[in-house]
Motif scaffolding. Structure first.
Motif, PDB file in Angstrom:
ATOM      1  N   HIS A  74       0.683  -9.674 -10.250  1.00 15.32           N
ATOM      2  CA  HIS A  74       0.134  -8.612  -9.401  1.00 15.32           C
ATOM      3  C   HIS A  74      -1.384  -8.587  -9.503  1.00 15.32           C
ATOM      4  O   HIS A  74      -1.967  -9.053 -10.474  1.00 15.32           O
ATOM      5  N   GLU A  75      -1.982  -8.036  -8.464  1.00 11.54           N
ATOM      6  CA  GLU A  75      -3.429  -7.922  -8.404  1.00 11.54           C
ATOM      7  C   GLU A  75      -3.785  -6.661  -7.619  1.00 11.54           C
ATOM      8  O   GLU A  75      -3.511  -6.571  -6.418  1.00 11.54           O
ATOM      9  N   LEU A  76      -4.364  -5.698  -8.300  1.00  9.09           N
ATOM     10  CA  LEU A  76      -4.798  -4.458  -7.662  1.00  9.09           C
ATOM     11  C   LEU A  76      -6.063  -4.734  -6.864  1.00  9.09           C
ATOM     12  O   LEU A  76      -6.950  -5.454  -7.319  1.00  9.09           O
ATOM     13  N   HIS A  77      -6.151  -4.196  -5.661  1.00  8.14           N
ATOM     14  CA  HIS A  77      -7.381  -4.292  -4.875  1.00  8.14           C
ATOM     15  C   HIS A  77      -7.671  -2.932  -4.258  1.00  8.14           C
ATOM     16  O   HIS A  77      -6.925  -1.976  -4.483  1.00  8.14           O
ATOM     17  N   ALA A  78      -8.736  -2.818  -3.538  1.00  8.18           N
ATOM     18  CA  ALA A  78      -9.210  -1.511  -3.063  1.00  8.18           C
ATOM     19  C   ALA A  78      -8.219  -0.777  -2.166  1.00  8.18           C
ATOM     20  O   ALA A  78      -8.207   0.454  -2.129  1.00  8.18           O
ATOM     21  N   ASN A  79      -7.374  -1.507  -1.454  1.00  5.41           N
ATOM     22  CA  ASN A  79      -6.465  -0.866  -0.503  1.00  5.41           C
ATOM     23  C   ASN A  79      -4.996  -1.094  -0.812  1.00  5.41           C
ATOM     24  O   ASN A  79      -4.155  -0.939   0.074  1.00  5.41           O
ATOM     25  N   GLY A  80      -4.670  -1.475  -2.033  1.00  2.00           N
ATOM     26  CA  GLY A  80      -3.276  -1.691  -2.381  1.00  2.00           C
ATOM     27  C   GLY A  80      -3.135  -2.655  -3.542  1.00  2.00           C
ATOM     28  O   GLY A  80      -4.056  -2.834  -4.339  1.00  2.00           O
ATOM     29  N   CYS A 100       0.873  -1.165   0.000  1.00  2.00           N
ATOM     30  CA  CYS A 100       0.000   0.000   0.000  1.00  2.00           C
ATOM     31  C   CYS A 100       0.916   1.222   0.000  1.00  2.00           C
ATOM     32  O   CYS A 100       1.611   1.489   0.985  1.00  2.00           O
ATOM     33  N   ILE A 101       0.971   1.908  -1.126  1.00  2.00           N
ATOM     34  CA  ILE A 101       1.857   3.054  -1.315  1.00  2.00           C
ATOM     35  C   ILE A 101       1.004   4.311  -1.279  1.00  2.00           C
ATOM     36  O   ILE A 101       0.080   4.461  -2.082  1.00  2.00           O
ATOM     37  N   VAL A 104       6.221   9.889   0.944  1.00  2.00           N
ATOM     38  CA  VAL A 104       5.559   8.644   0.565  1.00  2.00           C
ATOM     39  C   VAL A 104       5.599   7.728   1.779  1.00  2.00           C
ATOM     40  O   VAL A 104       6.655   7.559   2.402  1.00  2.00           O
ATOM     41  N   THR A 105       4.466   7.179   2.128  1.00  2.00           N
ATOM     42  CA  THR A 105       4.435   6.181   3.193  1.00  2.00           C
ATOM     43  C   THR A 105       3.955   4.871   2.588  1.00  2.00           C
ATOM     44  O   THR A 105       3.158   4.864   1.661  1.00  2.00           O
ATOM     45  N   CYS A 106       4.498   3.782   3.096  1.00  2.00           N
ATOM     46  CA  CYS A 106       4.137   2.459   2.588  1.00  2.00           C
ATOM     47  C   CYS A 106       3.825   1.527   3.748  1.00  2.00           C
ATOM     48  O   CYS A 106       4.499   1.565   4.771  1.00  2.00           O
TER      49      CYS A 106
END
Length: 122
Positions: free
Chosen positions: A47-53, A19-20, A82-84
Motif C-alpha cells: 500500500h501507498e498513502l497519497h494525498a487523495n487516497g 478513496c474512502i 461512507v462514500t468510496c
C-alpha cells in the motif's frame, strides 16, 4: 490461436486506488481516514498513502475484503455514511507491481530528454 487462461478471482492480481470518505462526522476527517489506513496496513497488502487516497496491491479478494473491513469499522465508530471511489486494475498476462508501473512511465519520460541532451552536446 492462443488459448486464453481463465483467471481465478482468488489469484487475480489487482492494483486499486481507494478513496474512502466518511460523511456526516466532522470537517476534519484525518481521525477516520487513519482508522481505514491502519486496517489497510495490517491487511498484508502492499500500500501507498497519497494525498487523495491509498493505492493498494494484492489479490482481488483480499483487496475487496479489506475495503469492506474499512467501511464496516467506520460505521462501527459512528460514521453514518461512507462514500468510496475505487479505480481498479487487473492483469492476467503477468504480475506487474505499482512500482514497476511507475518506473515504466518514468523510463519512457527520460528517453526523450536523454536524446535531446545528446543532440545538444554534438
Amino acid at each position: 490461436m492462443k488459448k486464453r487462461r481463465r483467471a481465478s478471482a482468488a489469484r487475480l492480481h489487482t492494483i486499486a486506488d481507494l478513496c474512502i470518505i466518511p460523511i456526516g462526522v466532522s470537517v476534519s476527517l484525518s481521525e477516520f481516514i487513519s482508522v481505514a489506513y491502519r486496517i489497510i496496513a495490517k491487511s498484508g497488502l502492499k500500500h501507498e498513502l497519497h494525498a487523495n487516497g491509498t493505492n493498494v496491491e494484492g489479490e482481488y479478494d483480499l483487496v475487496c475484503a479489506t475495503l469492506r473491513r474499512c467501511i464496516e469499522e467506520l460505521h462501527a465508530l459512528g460514521v453514518p455514511r461512507v462514500t468510496c471511489t475505487i479505480k481498479l486494475g487487473t492483469r492476467v498476462d503477468r504480475v506487474q507491481s505499482m512500482v514497476e508501473k511507475v518506473a515504466s512511465v518514468l523510463r519512457r519520460d527520460a528517453k526523450p530528454k536523454q536524446r535531446r541532451a545528446a543532440r545538444t552536446r554534438r
